[in-house]
Scaffold this active site. Structure first.
Site, PDB file in Angstrom:
ATOM      1  N   HIS A 103       0.627  -1.418   0.573  1.00 64.41           N
ATOM      2  CA  HIS A 103       0.091   0.126   0.002  1.00 64.41           C
ATOM      3  C   HIS A 103       1.317   1.404  -0.460  1.00 64.41           C
ATOM      4  O   HIS A 103       2.235   1.461   0.071  1.00 64.41           O
ATOM      5  CB  HIS A 103      -0.805   0.031   1.020  1.00 64.41           C
ATOM      6  N   ARG A 116      -6.070   0.910   3.710  1.00 58.16           N
ATOM      7  CA  ARG A 116      -5.061   1.125   2.632  1.00 58.16           C
ATOM      8  C   ARG A 116      -3.808   0.756   1.349  1.00 58.16           C
ATOM      9  O   ARG A 116      -3.948   0.974   0.424  1.00 58.16           O
ATOM     10  CB  ARG A 116      -3.228   1.335   3.911  1.00 58.16           C
ATOM     11  N   GLU A 130      -1.523  -7.186   7.263  1.00 55.79           N
ATOM     12  CA  GLU A 130      -0.254  -6.930   8.088  1.00 55.79           C
ATOM     13  C   GLU A 130      -0.199  -7.273   9.649  1.00 55.79           C
ATOM     14  O   GLU A 130      -1.366  -8.313   9.395  1.00 55.79           O
ATOM     15  CB  GLU A 130      -0.294  -5.476   8.702  1.00 55.79           C
ATOM     16  N   HIS A 179       0.384  -5.721   2.760  1.00 56.14           N
ATOM     17  CA  HIS A 179       1.291  -5.266   3.266  1.00 56.14           C
ATOM     18  C   HIS A 179       2.881  -5.796   3.305  1.00 56.14           C
ATOM     19  O   HIS A 179       2.944  -6.812   3.028  1.00 56.14           O
ATOM     20  CB  HIS A 179       0.238  -5.108   4.319  1.00 56.14           C
TER      21      HIS A 179
END
Length: 250
Positions: A17, A68, A95, A190
Site C-alpha cells: 500500500h 490502505r 499486516e 502490506h
C-alpha cells in the site's frame, strides 16, 4: 499436452500500500485500519501509471481487509483501466498484528525499551510483540469487520513467523491455483504479509526474510514459470527499488 503444461507462465504483481498516516507519523500500525496520506494516494496513482506501461491484462486481484491496501488496489486498477476484474479481500493478507505496540511511536518505544529490544520485536522472525487481550480496542474481535469470525483465530500480536503461518496457507489454497492455470494476478497488501509471500516464492531462510523491505506503492513485477519458479523479478520504480533475493525456486 505435457509441453504445454511446462510452458505455462504467469505474471504476479505484489504491491505494498501507499504511505499511510501512521507510516508518516512513525507509529506501529499493524491491524489498525488507518488511511493513506496524500503521498500514499500519489504513490498508488503512480503504481497504476507504471503498470499501464507494462500492458499486462490481469485476471484477478487480491487484497486485505485494510483500507490502505484496498484503496491502493482501487487506484492501481483504475490506472490500468481494469477495475472490472474480480477482487477478493481476505483478512489473512492483513499486516502483521503488532499487539501492545500498536499505535506507539517507534522512536519513543526505542527510548523506553532500548534499541535492541525494539529491533528484536520488529526484525526477528519468531519473537512476537507483547500481546493484547480480546478486550483491547486494537484487538480485531472488537472491529466490526471481523464480527463473523471466531475471536480465537484472530491475533492479539504476531511475529513474522505467525504472520507467515496465516498468509501462506491462504496463498496455497486460494491464490496458487490461479497461478498454476497461467493467470496474471495482482496482490495489494502490506510489508509483512508480502514478506511472507516473498519468503515462499524465493525460498528465503527464516533468519534472512526480516531484512527484505517492500517500498510503499512500488509494484514488484514477477514472471513465474511452472511450480511458481521465479523467472524474473523487478520493482517498476527503479529509483525506489529495494534488494531482492538472488535465487528463486529451482
Amino acid at each position: 499436452m505435457s509441453e504445454q503444461m511446462t510452458d505455462i507462465r504467469s505474471k504476479l504483481v505484489l504491491v505494498r500500500h501507499g504511505q499511510s498516516i501512521w507510516n508518516e507519523q512513525n507509529r506501529f500500525t499493524g491491524w489498525v485500519d488507518v488511511d493513506l496520506t496524500d503521498r500514499g494516494v500519489a504513490e498508488a496513482t503512480k503504481a497504476g501509471a507504471m503498470l499501464a506501461a507494462e500492458d499486462i491484462r490481469f485476471d484477478v486481484a487480491f487484497t486485505s481487509f485494510q483500507k490502505r491496501a484496498i484503496k491502493t488496489l482501487w487506484m492501481t486498477l483504475e490506472g490500468i483501466d481494469q477495475m472490472h476484474i474480480p477482487v477478493t479481500k481476505a483478512w489473512q493478507l492483513n499486516e502483521r498484528h503488532y499487539g501492545a505496540l500498536s499505535g506507539l511511536n517507534k522512536q519513543e518505544t526505542r527510548d523506553k525499551h532500548g534499541d535492541e529490544q525494539v529491533h528484536i520485536w520488529r526484525r526477528s522472525f519468531d519473537v512476537p510483540p507483547p500481546q493484547i487481550d480480546a478486550t483491547h480496542d486494537y484487538h480485531p474481535a472488537n472491529d466490526p469487520k471481523y464480527a463473523g469470525y471466531d475471536p480465537a483465530i484472530l491475533p492479539g500480536g504476531e511475529s513474522l513467523k505467525m504472520t507467515t503461518e496465516r498468509v501462506l496457507p491462504y496463498f496455497n489454497v486460494q491464490i496458487r491455483p490461479f497461478l498454476d492455470g497461467g493467470n496474471n494476478l495482482i496482490i495489494s497488501a502490506h510489508g509483512n504479509s508480502l514478506r511472507a509471500l516473498m519468503k515462499d516464492l524465493f525460498e528465503v531462510a527464516d533468519a534472512d526474510i526480516p531484512g527484505f523491505e517492500f517500498p510503499t506503492g512500488n509494484p514488484l513485477l514477477m514472471e513465474l514459470g511452472q511450480g511458481q519458479k521465479v523467472l524474473s523479478a523487478r520493482y517498476l520504480d527503479a529509483d525506489r527499488a529495494k534488494d531482492l533475493p538472488e535465487s528463486g525456486k529451482s
